[in-house]
Scaffold this active site. Structure first.
Site, PDB file in Angstrom:
ATOM      1  N   GLY A 248       0.790  -1.234   0.000  1.00  0.00           N
ATOM      2  CA  GLY A 248       0.000   0.000   0.000  1.00  0.00           C
ATOM      3  C   GLY A 248       0.817   1.277   0.000  1.00  0.00           C
ATOM      4  N   GLU A 287       3.361  -6.609   0.807  1.00  0.00           N
ATOM      5  CA  GLU A 287       2.985  -6.804  -0.600  1.00  0.00           C
ATOM      6  C   GLU A 287       2.943  -5.492  -1.368  1.00  0.00           C
ATOM      7  OE1 GLU A 287      -0.275 -10.428  -0.312  1.00  0.00           O
ATOM      8  OE2 GLU A 287      -0.924  -8.368  -0.114  1.00  0.00           O
ATOM      9  N   PRO A 288       4.062  -4.834  -1.606  1.00  0.00           N
ATOM     10  CA  PRO A 288       4.011  -3.592  -2.379  1.00  0.00           C
ATOM     11  C   PRO A 288       3.737  -3.861  -3.857  1.00  0.00           C
ATOM     12  CG  PRO A 288       6.285  -4.185  -1.895  1.00  0.00           C
ATOM     13  CD  PRO A 288       5.422  -5.203  -1.206  1.00  0.00           C
ATOM     14  N   GLY A 289       2.946  -3.010  -4.469  1.00  0.00           N
ATOM     15  CA  GLY A 289       2.723  -3.086  -5.912  1.00  0.00           C
ATOM     16  C   GLY A 289       3.208  -1.788  -6.535  1.00  0.00           C
ATOM     17  N   ARG A 290       2.403  -0.741  -6.315  1.00  0.00           N
ATOM     18  CA  ARG A 290       2.682   0.564  -6.895  1.00  0.00           C
ATOM     19  C   ARG A 290       4.108   1.046  -6.612  1.00  0.00           C
ATOM     20  NH1 ARG A 290      -1.467   4.299  -7.411  1.00  0.00           N
ATOM     21  NH2 ARG A 290      -2.639   3.067  -5.904  1.00  0.00           N
ATOM     22  N   TYR A 329      -9.783   8.244 -10.236  1.00  0.00           N
ATOM     23  CA  TYR A 329      -9.393   8.768  -8.912  1.00  0.00           C
ATOM     24  C   TYR A 329      -9.013  10.253  -8.956  1.00  0.00           C
ATOM     25  CZ  TYR A 329      -8.201   3.774  -9.109  1.00  0.00           C
ATOM     26  OH  TYR A 329      -8.205   2.428  -9.353  1.00  0.00           O
ATOM     27  N   CYS A 360     -14.387   9.141 -26.552  1.00  0.00           N
ATOM     28  CA  CYS A 360     -15.663   9.849 -26.681  1.00  0.00           C
ATOM     29  C   CYS A 360     -16.290  10.111 -25.317  1.00  0.00           C
ATOM     30  CB  CYS A 360     -16.598   9.039 -27.559  1.00  0.00           C
ATOM     31  SG  CYS A 360     -15.898   8.761 -29.170  1.00  0.00           S
ATOM     32  N   GLU A 361     -15.557  10.757 -24.440  1.00  0.00           N
ATOM     33  CA  GLU A 361     -16.056  11.102 -23.110  1.00  0.00           C
ATOM     34  C   GLU A 361     -15.398  12.425 -22.721  1.00  0.00           C
ATOM     35  OE1 GLU A 361     -17.143   8.554 -20.387  1.00  0.00           O
ATOM     36  OE2 GLU A 361     -17.205   6.836 -21.745  1.00  0.00           O
ATOM     37  N   TYR A 389      -0.728   0.251 -12.462  1.00  0.00           N
ATOM     38  CA  TYR A 389      -2.145   0.399 -12.805  1.00  0.00           C
ATOM     39  C   TYR A 389      -2.330   1.244 -14.071  1.00  0.00           C
ATOM     40  CZ  TYR A 389      -2.134  -1.314  -8.045  1.00  0.00           C
ATOM     41  OH  TYR A 389      -1.860  -2.063  -6.923  1.00  0.00           O
TER      42      TYR A 389
HETATM   43  C1  LIG Z   1      -4.287  -7.903  -1.726  1.00  0.00           C
HETATM   44  C2  LIG Z   1      -3.462  -6.716  -2.015  1.00  0.00           C
HETATM   45  N1  LIG Z   1      -2.211  -6.679  -1.550  1.00  0.00           N
HETATM   46  C3  LIG Z   1      -1.410  -5.648  -1.802  1.00  0.00           C
HETATM   47  C4  LIG Z   1      -1.833  -4.579  -2.549  1.00  0.00           C
HETATM   48  C5  LIG Z   1      -0.868  -3.455  -2.627  1.00  0.00           C
HETATM   49  O1  LIG Z   1      -0.771  -2.822  -3.775  1.00  0.00           O
HETATM   50  P1  LIG Z   1      -0.178  -1.349  -3.775  1.00  0.00           P
HETATM   51  O2  LIG Z   1       1.118  -1.410  -3.027  1.00  0.00           O
HETATM   52  O3  LIG Z   1      -0.047  -1.090  -5.220  1.00  0.00           O
HETATM   53  O4  LIG Z   1      -1.170  -0.487  -3.121  1.00  0.00           O
HETATM   54  C6  LIG Z   1      -3.125  -4.561  -3.072  1.00  0.00           C
HETATM   55  C7  LIG Z   1      -3.656  -3.414  -3.832  1.00  0.00           C
HETATM   56  O5  LIG Z   1      -3.633  -2.295  -3.385  1.00  0.00           O
HETATM   57  C8  LIG Z   1      -3.963  -5.650  -2.783  1.00  0.00           C
HETATM   58  O6  LIG Z   1      -5.195  -5.687  -3.255  1.00  0.00           O
HETATM   59  N1  LIG Z   2      -5.960   0.704  -9.392  1.00  0.00           N
HETATM   60  C1  LIG Z   2      -5.667   1.476  -8.238  1.00  0.00           C
HETATM   61  C2  LIG Z   2      -5.054   0.688  -7.125  1.00  0.00           C
HETATM   62  C3  LIG Z   2      -5.830  -0.505  -6.765  1.00  0.00           C
HETATM   63  C4  LIG Z   2      -5.135  -1.275  -5.737  1.00  0.00           C
HETATM   64  C5  LIG Z   2      -5.602  -2.678  -5.713  1.00  0.00           C
HETATM   65  N2  LIG Z   2      -5.701  -3.219  -4.403  1.00  0.00           N
HETATM   66  C6  LIG Z   2      -4.835   2.695  -8.571  1.00  0.00           C
HETATM   67  O1  LIG Z   2      -4.498   2.906  -9.672  1.00  0.00           O
HETATM   68  O2  LIG Z   2      -4.489   3.496  -7.746  1.00  0.00           O
END
Ligand SMILES: Cc1ncc(COP(=O)(O)O)c(C=O)c1O
Ligand SMILES: N[C@@H](CCCC[NH3+])C(=O)O
Length: 430
Positions: A248, A287-290, A329, A360-361, A389
């Protein structure tokens, strides 16, 4: 052409190693951005591989320094393409998948099943069976119906499965409501009350091994305090061996935008909070994603039209089909002309304009009130911080084939996801 340093304010949002040459032209991964646009076309995503690797290494080192048993797991929904999976697998981190498609891509990208964790609030029979048969490390259980399904699948295969239970701790961090996930009224996981029954049931199961608790309170989080509140909330459920704190960590999107804590601050705070609440010796997973992928990538577009209707409108060849985040967002991005990188300092040729997509929005706006240097048709524009994302949520609205993903490194560029073609659009028809 000698390279000069990127303006320090832009350096906080562009991929590591980005330069601007003496003519004011952007260079990423050692490649001239204008030449990349000519060679690969636009719109297109360009990933600076060294940035991706360096950030993965920083996460691994920071968590290892905080606790030798801590594990970093890539929330792969942020950028689920096999080349990204491959880089992150090589850097020694684990992987979170949220569907059969992501599981297949993670395996294809080189993740060992023992490093994969399956998520999802509506896992199908097929997805659960696939994960069990692939022998993933953990399934993160979301609801009681899933437990019924999993018990049946395990009995049919005479198999066992390790799980975590996803708990919504009732904590809402300061982020956009659409990406806040751990409050009391959420579709994700069990509220603490319901979790008690589920824990009893999982503990009694002959085929399921409950290892611990998972929570995920939201995405694009800039403060650390909510994680402590979440840990205190789940501590009421008992003492477990494993705590997955759900990632997160936010990123900085614009030069004046909010800044997240550093990776080191984030890792040490999370591990310290687990120790404060539960004592030493816990297996901590994050669990970092972004925060792993966002800054590695920029998107290039070509200007198709510049016109004035009350304000100046600069229209490009992409938009909400390659970046939904402004629409979903109200997300803000920086945007620049790649061969006139004047930086944040105002210049007298600057024009304030809405940069809009081709769809078209009316809401298909990439950047409202952008300051662009004398924009004209044919200019190549760049938006940084599109590695999370972006491609992941790309779509084919208005019959737009999805853009390619190109890795750049040391002056070389290679396509890792090809540009879709019109044939791909027809391929859906029968
Ligand atoms: C299950 C889960 N774990 C971890 C993440 C972390 O992702 P982020 O670090 O991109 O927010 C997410 C999405 O936010 C999620 O749905
Ligand atoms: N899609 C979202 C994040 C969703 C995270 C999923 N748990 C964004 O762009 O910020």
């Amino acid at each position: 052409m000698p390279a000069v340093q990127l303006d320090p304010r832009l350096a906080t949002i562009y991929p590591l190693g980005t330069e601007v040459d003496a003519r004011g032209r952007l260079r990423i991964g050692g490649c001239d951005a204008l030449e990349l646009a000519r060679e690969f076309g636009t719109p297109a995503y360009f990933v600076v591989e060294d940035d991706l690797r360096t950030r993965a290494q920083a996460f691994v080192e920071a968590f290892r320094a905080a606790s030798p048993t801590a594990e970093v797991v890539f929330a792969s929904k942020a950028f689920p393409c096999t080349a990204v999976y491959r880089v992150l697998a090589e850097e020694g981190i684990g992987c979170d998948v949220a569907s059969a498609g992501e599981l297949a891509s993670a395996l294809r990208g080189g993740f060992a099943p023992r490093d994969i964790h399956l998520h999802g609030n509506a896992k199908t029979e097929e997805e659960l069976a696939y994960a069990v048969e692939a022998r993933v490390r953990e399934i993160v259980v979301d609801n009681a119906d899933e437990i019924d399904r999993l018990e049946r699948i395990l009995a049919e295969r005479d198999a066992r499965q390790r799980v975590l239970i996803r708990v919504a701790p009732g904590v809402s961090p300061d982020t956009h409501p659409s990406i806040s996930t751990g409050g009391p009224n959420t579709k994700f996981g069990f509220n603490p009350e319901a979790a008690r029954d589920a824990i009893a049931r999982l503990r009694a199961s002959e085929r399921i091994d409950l290892e611990g608790i998972h929570f995920h309170i939201g995405s694009q989080i800039m403060e650390l305090a909510p994680f402590g509140a979440a840990l205190r909330a789940v501590s009421e459920l008992g003492d477990f061996g494993t705590y997955n704190l759900g990632g997160g960590l936010g990123v900085q999107y614009t030069v004046d935008g909010p800044q997240p804590p550093s990776i080191e601050e984030y890792a040490s705070a999370k591990v310290r909070l687990v120790e404060e609440v539960f004592g030493p010796g816990k297996r901590v997973i994050d669990e970092p994603g972004r925060a792993l992928t966002a800054r590695s990538t920029v998107t290039l577009y070509t200007v198709q039209s510049v016109k004035r209707n009350v304000v100046t409108w600069v229209a490009v060849d992409g938009g909400m089909s390659d970046n939904l985040r402004p629409m979903l967002y109200d997300a803000r991005y920086e945007i620049d002309v790649v061969d006139r990188m004047t930086g944040p300092q105002p210049s007298e040729d600057d024009v304030v304009a809405h940069v809009t997509g081709k769809h078209c929005e009316s809401g298909d706006l990439l950047v409202r009130d952008a300051r662009l240097n004398a924009p004209r048709v044919g200019d190549v524009l760049v938006t940084p911080v599109t590695g999370a994302y972006g491609h992941a949520m790309a779509n084919t609205y208005n019959g737009s084939p999805r853009p390619p993903v190109i890795f750049v490194s040391g002056g070389d560029a290679r396509v890792v996801v090809r540009r879709e073609t019109r044939e791909d659009l027809f391929a859906r028809d029968v």
